[in-house]
Design a protein around this motif. Structure first.
Motif, PDB file in Angstrom:
ATOM      1  N   GLY A  26       0.788  -1.224   0.000  1.00 58.23           N
ATOM      2  CA  GLY A  26       0.000   0.000   0.000  1.00 58.23           C
ATOM      3  C   GLY A  26       0.819   1.272   0.000  1.00 58.23           C
ATOM      4  N   GLN A  27       2.099   1.196  -0.326  1.00 61.25           N
ATOM      5  CA  GLN A  27       2.974   2.361  -0.281  1.00 61.25           C
ATOM      6  C   GLN A  27       3.100   3.051  -1.631  1.00 61.25           C
ATOM      7  OE1 GLN A  27       6.695   1.110   1.399  1.00 61.25           O
ATOM      8  NE2 GLN A  27       5.753   0.337   3.265  1.00 61.25           N
ATOM      9  N   GLY A  28       2.326   2.583  -2.629  1.00 58.95           N
ATOM     10  CA  GLY A  28       2.380   3.225  -3.931  1.00 58.95           C
ATOM     11  C   GLY A  28       3.561   2.799  -4.774  1.00 58.95           C
ATOM     12  N   GLN A  29       4.375   1.891  -4.294  1.00 60.33           N
ATOM     13  CA  GLN A  29       5.508   1.416  -5.081  1.00 60.33           C
ATOM     14  C   GLN A  29       5.037   0.301  -5.995  1.00 60.33           C
ATOM     15  OE1 GLN A  29       8.201   0.263  -1.926  1.00 60.33           O
ATOM     16  NE2 GLN A  29       9.342   2.145  -2.159  1.00 60.33           N
ATOM     17  N   ARG A  30       5.486   0.337  -7.227  1.00 59.54           N
ATOM     18  CA  ARG A  30       5.101  -0.682  -8.194  1.00 59.54           C
ATOM     19  C   ARG A  30       6.109  -1.818  -8.185  1.00 59.54           C
ATOM     20  NH1 ARG A  30       0.432   0.366 -11.198  1.00 59.54           N
ATOM     21  NH2 ARG A  30      -0.009   2.564 -11.108  1.00 59.54           N
ATOM     22  N   ARG A  31       5.609  -3.032  -8.349  1.00 57.34           N
ATOM     23  CA  ARG A  31       6.465  -4.207  -8.414  1.00 57.34           C
ATOM     24  C   ARG A  31       6.853  -4.454  -9.867  1.00 57.34           C
ATOM     25  NH1 ARG A  31       3.679  -8.840  -4.993  1.00 57.34           N
ATOM     26  NH2 ARG A  31       5.734  -9.748  -5.221  1.00 57.34           N
ATOM     27  N   SER A  32       8.083  -4.843 -10.092  1.00 57.12           N
ATOM     28  CA  SER A  32       8.539  -5.163 -11.430  1.00 57.12           C
ATOM     29  C   SER A  32       7.864  -6.430 -11.919  1.00 57.12           C
ATOM     30  CB  SER A  32      10.057  -5.372 -11.440  1.00 57.12           C
ATOM     31  OG  SER A  32      10.721  -4.183 -11.089  1.00 57.12           O
ATOM     32  N   VAL A  33       7.572  -6.464 -13.214  1.00 58.95           N
ATOM     33  CA  VAL A  33       6.963  -7.634 -13.835  1.00 58.95           C
ATOM     34  C   VAL A  33       8.031  -8.356 -14.642  1.00 58.95           C
ATOM     35  CG1 VAL A  33       5.194  -8.440 -15.439  1.00 58.95           C
ATOM     36  CG2 VAL A  33       4.729  -6.489 -13.940  1.00 58.95           C
ATOM     37  N   PHE A  34       8.148  -9.672 -14.415  1.00 56.79           N
ATOM     38  CA  PHE A  34       9.165 -10.467 -15.079  1.00 56.79           C
ATOM     39  C   PHE A  34       8.520 -11.547 -15.940  1.00 56.79           C
ATOM     40  CE2 PHE A  34      11.314  -8.772 -11.407  1.00 56.79           C
ATOM     41  CZ  PHE A  34      12.591  -8.500 -11.861  1.00 56.79           C
ATOM     42  N   ASP A  35       9.227 -11.947 -16.993  1.00 52.86           N
ATOM     43  CA  ASP A  35       8.861 -13.101 -17.795  1.00 52.86           C
ATOM     44  C   ASP A  35       9.612 -14.308 -17.273  1.00 52.86           C
ATOM     45  OD1 ASP A  35       7.247 -11.650 -19.548  1.00 52.86           O
ATOM     46  OD2 ASP A  35       8.923 -11.186 -20.865  1.00 52.86           O
ATOM     47  N   SER A  36       9.095 -15.496 -17.569  1.00 49.77           N
ATOM     48  CA  SER A  36       9.773 -16.735 -17.208  1.00 49.77           C
ATOM     49  C   SER A  36      10.032 -17.508 -18.492  1.00 49.77           C
ATOM     50  CB  SER A  36       8.907 -17.562 -16.257  1.00 49.77           C
ATOM     51  OG  SER A  36       9.542 -18.784 -15.943  1.00 49.77           O
ATOM     52  N   LYS A  77      10.770 -18.538  -7.955  1.00 49.00           N
ATOM     53  CA  LYS A  77      11.470 -18.275  -6.694  1.00 49.00           C
ATOM     54  C   LYS A  77      12.373 -17.049  -6.815  1.00 49.00           C
ATOM     55  CE  LYS A  77      11.507 -23.082  -5.186  1.00 49.00           C
ATOM     56  NZ  LYS A  77      12.354 -24.265  -4.986  1.00 49.00           N
ATOM     57  N   VAL A  78      13.087 -16.951  -7.926  1.00 52.60           N
ATOM     58  CA  VAL A  78      13.983 -15.807  -8.143  1.00 52.60           C
ATOM     59  C   VAL A  78      13.165 -14.520  -8.268  1.00 52.60           C
ATOM     60  CG1 VAL A  78      15.653 -14.763  -9.734  1.00 52.60           C
ATOM     61  CG2 VAL A  78      15.815 -17.193  -9.182  1.00 52.60           C
ATOM     62  N   ILE A  79      12.072 -14.572  -9.012  1.00 50.87           N
ATOM     63  CA  ILE A  79      11.213 -13.396  -9.191  1.00 50.87           C
ATOM     64  C   ILE A  79      10.688 -12.920  -7.838  1.00 50.87           C
ATOM     65  CG2 ILE A  79       8.985 -12.624 -10.121  1.00 50.87           C
ATOM     66  CD1 ILE A  79       9.643 -14.455 -12.582  1.00 50.87           C
ATOM     67  N   GLU A  80      10.222 -13.852  -7.013  1.00 56.67           N
ATOM     68  CA  GLU A  80       9.732 -13.484  -5.680  1.00 56.67           C
ATOM     69  C   GLU A  80      10.852 -12.897  -4.825  1.00 56.67           C
ATOM     70  OE1 GLU A  80       7.810 -16.883  -3.979  1.00 56.67           O
ATOM     71  OE2 GLU A  80       6.335 -16.991  -5.597  1.00 56.67           O
ATOM     72  N   HIS A  81      12.031 -13.487  -4.913  1.00 49.86           N
ATOM     73  CA  HIS A  81      13.184 -12.983  -4.149  1.00 49.86           C
ATOM     74  C   HIS A  81      13.513 -11.538  -4.534  1.00 49.86           C
ATOM     75  CE1 HIS A  81      17.055 -12.945  -2.073  1.00 49.86           C
ATOM     76  NE2 HIS A  81      17.590 -12.513  -3.205  1.00 49.86           N
ATOM     77  N   LEU A  82      13.324 -11.224  -5.807  1.00 47.94           N
ATOM     78  CA  LEU A  82      13.593  -9.863  -6.302  1.00 47.94           C
ATOM     79  C   LEU A  82      12.441  -8.902  -6.020  1.00 47.94           C
ATOM     80  CD1 LEU A  82      15.198 -10.781  -9.749  1.00 47.94           C
ATOM     81  CD2 LEU A  82      16.370  -9.937  -7.696  1.00 47.94           C
ATOM     82  N   GLY A  83      11.348  -9.411  -5.440  1.00 45.09           N
ATOM     83  CA  GLY A  83      10.210  -8.559  -5.129  1.00 45.09           C
ATOM     84  C   GLY A  83       9.323  -8.268  -6.314  1.00 45.09           C
ATOM     85  N   GLY A  84       9.443  -9.072  -7.355  1.00 44.93           N
ATOM     86  CA  GLY A  84       8.647  -8.851  -8.561  1.00 44.93           C
ATOM     87  C   GLY A  84       7.474  -9.809  -8.641  1.00 44.93           C
TER      88      GLY A  84
END
Length: 53
Positions: free
Chosen positions: A6-16, A41-48
């Motif tokens: 809820g902080q207004g920060q956008r999460r990066s979107v990744f392809d697999s 797992k890597v995407i989640e670790h990166l916060g995406g």
């Protein structure tokens, strides 16, 4: 894209990306599903988040 806590920060979107390949150590085939699971797992670790197809 979703807000981060809820902080207004956008999460990066990744392809697999995955392909049928052989493990160098054993010569066995590595399943595409296994590679996608590792990628998630890597995407989640990166916060995406994983993009949708």
């Amino acid at each position: 894209m979703g807000d981060l806590a809820g902080q207004g920060q956008r999460r990066s979107v990744f392809d697999s990306y995955a392909r049928l390949s052989r493990l160098q150590e054993t010569g066995e085939l590595e399943k595409i599903e296994t590679q996608h699971a590792d990628n998630r797992k890597v995407i989640e670790h990166l916060g995406g988040v994983l993009g949708e197809s």
